[in-house]
Design a protein around this motif. Sequence first.
Motif, short mmCIF file in Angstrom:
data_model
loop_
_atom_site.label_atom_id
_atom_site.label_comp_id
_atom_site.label_asym_id
_atom_site.label_seq_id
_atom_site.Cartn_x
_atom_site.Cartn_y
_atom_site.Cartn_z
N LEU A 102 129.12 1.61 99.07
CA LEU A 102 128.53 0.96 99.65
C LEU A 102 127.47 2.33 100.15
O LEU A 102 127.65 3.23 100.07
N ASP A 103 126.74 1.79 100.07
CA ASP A 103 125.40 3.26 100.26
C ASP A 103 125.46 3.31 101.78
O ASP A 103 124.53 4.30 102.17
N VAL A 104 124.60 2.55 102.80
CA VAL A 104 124.61 2.53 103.84
C VAL A 104 125.21 1.33 104.67
O VAL A 104 124.70 -0.27 104.07
N THR A 105 125.51 0.83 106.54
CA THR A 105 125.40 0.21 107.00
C THR A 105 124.56 0.31 108.39
O THR A 105 124.81 1.77 108.93
N SER A 106 124.36 -0.41 109.18
CA SER A 106 123.99 -0.49 110.50
C SER A 106 125.45 -0.67 111.07
O SER A 106 126.83 -0.82 110.69
N VAL A 107 125.49 -0.59 112.15
CA VAL A 107 126.60 -0.53 113.06
C VAL A 107 126.57 -1.79 113.35
O VAL A 107 125.43 -2.49 113.50
N GLN A 119 108.32 -2.20 89.82
CA GLN A 119 110.03 -1.95 89.72
C GLN A 119 110.45 -3.01 90.50
O GLN A 119 110.70 -2.95 91.62
N ASP A 120 111.64 -3.72 90.36
CA ASP A 120 112.44 -4.79 90.58
C ASP A 120 113.53 -3.59 91.35
O ASP A 120 114.18 -2.41 90.19
N VAL A 121 113.83 -3.92 92.07
CA VAL A 121 115.10 -2.90 93.12
C VAL A 121 115.57 -4.01 93.67
O VAL A 121 115.95 -4.75 94.73
N GLN A 122 117.23 -4.15 92.81
CA GLN A 122 118.63 -4.78 93.17
C GLN A 122 118.71 -4.54 94.86
O GLN A 122 119.65 -3.38 94.74
N LEU A 123 119.38 -5.67 95.56
CA LEU A 123 119.63 -4.70 96.87
C LEU A 123 121.01 -5.78 97.23
O LEU A 123 120.55 -7.33 97.13
N LEU A 124 122.19 -5.65 97.44
CA LEU A 124 123.14 -6.64 97.59
C LEU A 124 124.00 -6.11 98.81
O LEU A 124 123.52 -4.82 98.99
N SER A 125 123.96 -7.50 99.34
CA SER A 125 124.45 -6.96 100.99
C SER A 125 125.54 -7.94 101.40
O SER A 125 125.26 -9.10 100.58
N ASN A 147 121.27 -4.18 86.36
CA ASN A 147 120.11 -3.50 87.40
C ASN A 147 119.67 -1.82 87.83
O ASN A 147 120.95 -1.34 87.99
N ALA A 148 119.50 -0.81 86.90
CA ALA A 148 119.72 0.54 86.80
C ALA A 148 118.95 1.08 88.39
O ALA A 148 119.48 2.50 88.48
N TYR A 149 117.95 -0.14 88.96
CA TYR A 149 117.98 0.59 90.49
C TYR A 149 118.50 -0.75 91.18
O TYR A 149 118.23 -2.09 91.47
N SER A 150 119.66 -0.46 92.05
CA SER A 150 120.13 -1.45 92.23
C SER A 150 121.14 -0.49 94.36
O SER A 150 121.55 0.15 93.99
N ILE A 151 120.89 -1.40 95.23
CA ILE A 151 121.12 -1.00 96.22
C ILE A 151 122.03 -1.64 96.87
O ILE A 151 122.41 -2.77 96.87
N THR A 152 123.49 -0.70 98.08
CA THR A 152 124.67 -2.19 98.50
C THR A 152 124.52 -1.27 100.11
O THR A 152 124.51 -0.94 100.03
N ALA A 153 124.10 -2.61 100.97
CA ALA A 153 124.08 -2.47 102.47
C ALA A 153 124.70 -3.42 103.20
O ALA A 153 124.91 -4.45 102.65
N ALA A 154 124.84 -2.72 103.97
CA ALA A 154 125.80 -4.02 105.19
C ALA A 154 124.72 -4.04 105.76
O ALA A 154 124.23 -3.54 106.85
N GLY A 155 125.81 -5.39 107.48
CA GLY A 155 125.17 -5.66 108.34
C GLY A 155 126.23 -5.50 109.64
O GLY A 155 125.00 -6.15 111.02
N GLY A 156 126.13 -4.27 109.73
CA GLY A 156 127.57 -3.92 110.19
C GLY A 156 128.61 -4.94 111.11
O GLY A 156 128.69 -5.58 109.91
N ASP A 157 129.64 -4.59 111.92
CA ASP A 157 131.28 -4.77 111.61
C ASP A 157 131.85 -4.63 111.07
O ASP A 157 132.76 -6.20 109.93
N MET A 158 131.67 -3.89 110.06
CA MET A 158 132.63 -3.49 108.89
C MET A 158 134.08 -3.66 109.03
O MET A 158 135.07 -3.93 108.26
N VAL A 159 134.18 -3.41 110.40
CA VAL A 159 135.15 -2.94 111.17
C VAL A 159 135.25 -3.41 112.55
O VAL A 159 134.51 -3.94 112.68
N GLY A 160 136.89 -3.59 113.01
CA GLY A 160 136.81 -4.03 114.48
C GLY A 160 136.85 -5.27 114.40
O GLY A 160 137.34 -6.56 113.45
N ALA A 161 138.81 -5.70 115.30
CA ALA A 161 139.13 -7.37 114.96
C ALA A 161 139.89 -7.21 113.45
O ALA A 161 138.99 -8.39 113.29
N SER A 162 140.35 -6.40 113.12
CA SER A 162 140.93 -6.72 112.01
C SER A 162 142.10 -7.44 111.62
O SER A 162 142.99 -7.11 112.38
#
Length: 605
Positions: A148-153, A57-63, A112-127
């Motif tokens: 957005l499904d999940v992000t690191s700090v 099963q292909d899982v799409q990861l958008l980041s 893409n029925a199986y799709s996840i959206t994730a982020a690698g931090g610094d979503m905020v700050g120095a804005s």
Amino acid sequence: MPASTQPQREGRRARRLLAAAAGLATVGALTAALPAAAGESHHGKGGKHQDERSRYQDVQLLSFNDLHGNLEPPSGSSGRVTETQADGTTKTVDAGGVEYLATHLRQARKGNAYSITAAGGDMVGASPLISGLFHDEPTIEALNKLDLDVTSVGNHEFDEGAKELARLQKGGCHPTDGCYVEGKKFQGADFPYLAANVLDEKSGKPVLAPYWVWKKNGVKVGFIGVTLENTPGVVSAEGVKGLKFKDEVETIDKYAKVLQKQGVKSIVALIHEGGAPASSSYNYDCDAPGAGDGISGPIVDIAENVSPMVDALVTGHTHNAYVCTIDDPAGKPRMVTSAASFGRLYTDTTLTYDRRTGDIARTAVKSANHVVTRDVPKAPDMTSLIGKWNALAAPIGNRAVGHISGDIGTAGTESPLGDLIADAQLAYGKELDPETDLAFMNPGGIRTGLTYAASGSEGDGVVTYAEGFAVQPFANTVNLKDITGEQLIKVLQEQVSGANAASPKVLQISSGLTYTLDLTKSGAERVVADSVRLNGAAIDPSATYRVAMNSFLAGGGDGFTTLGQGTNELVGEDDLAALTDYLTANSSAADPIEPPAADRITVVR
């Protein structure tokens, strides 16, 4: 280059607010080096929905990563990416803006029925002002709308401390500023922030969830989130007070074992640490034959040592774009990605999930960075969100604070804008204490340049408060300290030695201070000690010099421990006020400020 960081002190934006109110196409798809495993030929291209009964099963990861509250399209070079053409030439493409990012992500998810959206931090700050003025509540609202499904700090998530980060996660109005819209309480993030290696000093437990598991129809993908271990070195002591930051590899390996015990064998690490690719083009193929060492920097060591249980690494922090494979400790290629910064790119990765083993078939992993072009329709919900917050910010942001005759940029070892800010801090320092001799400004604290072309209705050459805020959004103070001449030389040497040996951080200096930086030498010797002059006179090692600097540097930030040892400290007011007051006092429509020559440091290469 990696952006050095500085804190935003809780409540300082509120004082700032009151004071101001008063007065392309997708290219570069990369596939892991090994051929596709048997039985995978039925996969749909680009992660399309598979037959539920099939083994794979292909899982799409958008980041994406390092958004830094850039809701509106970033301006200047911050709003462009470099693209390599088929003939080897390059061109730049305008990119970014959440109205366009939302459209691109929504289009990418189609089919893409199986799709996840994730982020690698610094979503905020120095804005920018539209988000930073409101403690980044607008950005959290935008990320919720982006699904957005999940992000690191990242390190910037701690600019205002762990309590403020917890508020962004859980909701509630700001403890000092209150609610920005009458009768409406801030709801917080709909997605989890992961902070596996950020521990409370007293309890020894992560301040936020260490991992999260995405599930659909029996498919399970686990996410572990960490920020760089050196976060205390790039955030003020106040921002990380009461926290411990643990090793990235040890932490990821620890929670990979936890997930494995829970039956989650497909694992992605969200790591707010990054690297430097050999090319600045977002579509550079660092795995191409002859590319050599396609990527360098801290992420390489991390990727080479993180447990093979982890199937892919989504990274950030360095604001670079790359899609590379780096061998794991077992010698197996593993995808490592970063989508530059400011919402200019997103990464589309196909993770092929093996229903029989519950793991990712790494031989079929594909990934590519895509440009967030501005030739697509704007997402109406994002347009509405931006309009709402702009209406609240406009009375402050549109105020003219100065005039310039041309772009004042941030490029170079010594930049024109760096000189301007240092001069502004020296002028402010002299108001506090006429004996102030010089000023230092750290380059990572300068977030963007000043552009001559009008961004709104203010007119060409007019600098608005919002534009100034974008340059210095950290709400530091300008502090004065005494240091000896011997210490002053040591400070300059710390730019290119010690913690900064591998990645120099050249301080921006005020008018009157000059010296030679010889890059043909190594370590501290790159600063030619007998070349250092103040107003033409050699530095006296035994004399005392009064130095202006922001509070981040005054605390020894960015590896400048000697500045932290300065004495007789006097804490001044907001550093942004120092800049805007300087612009107002020294420019007019008839006599605008010219871009400084940036000739105070003589660089030998």
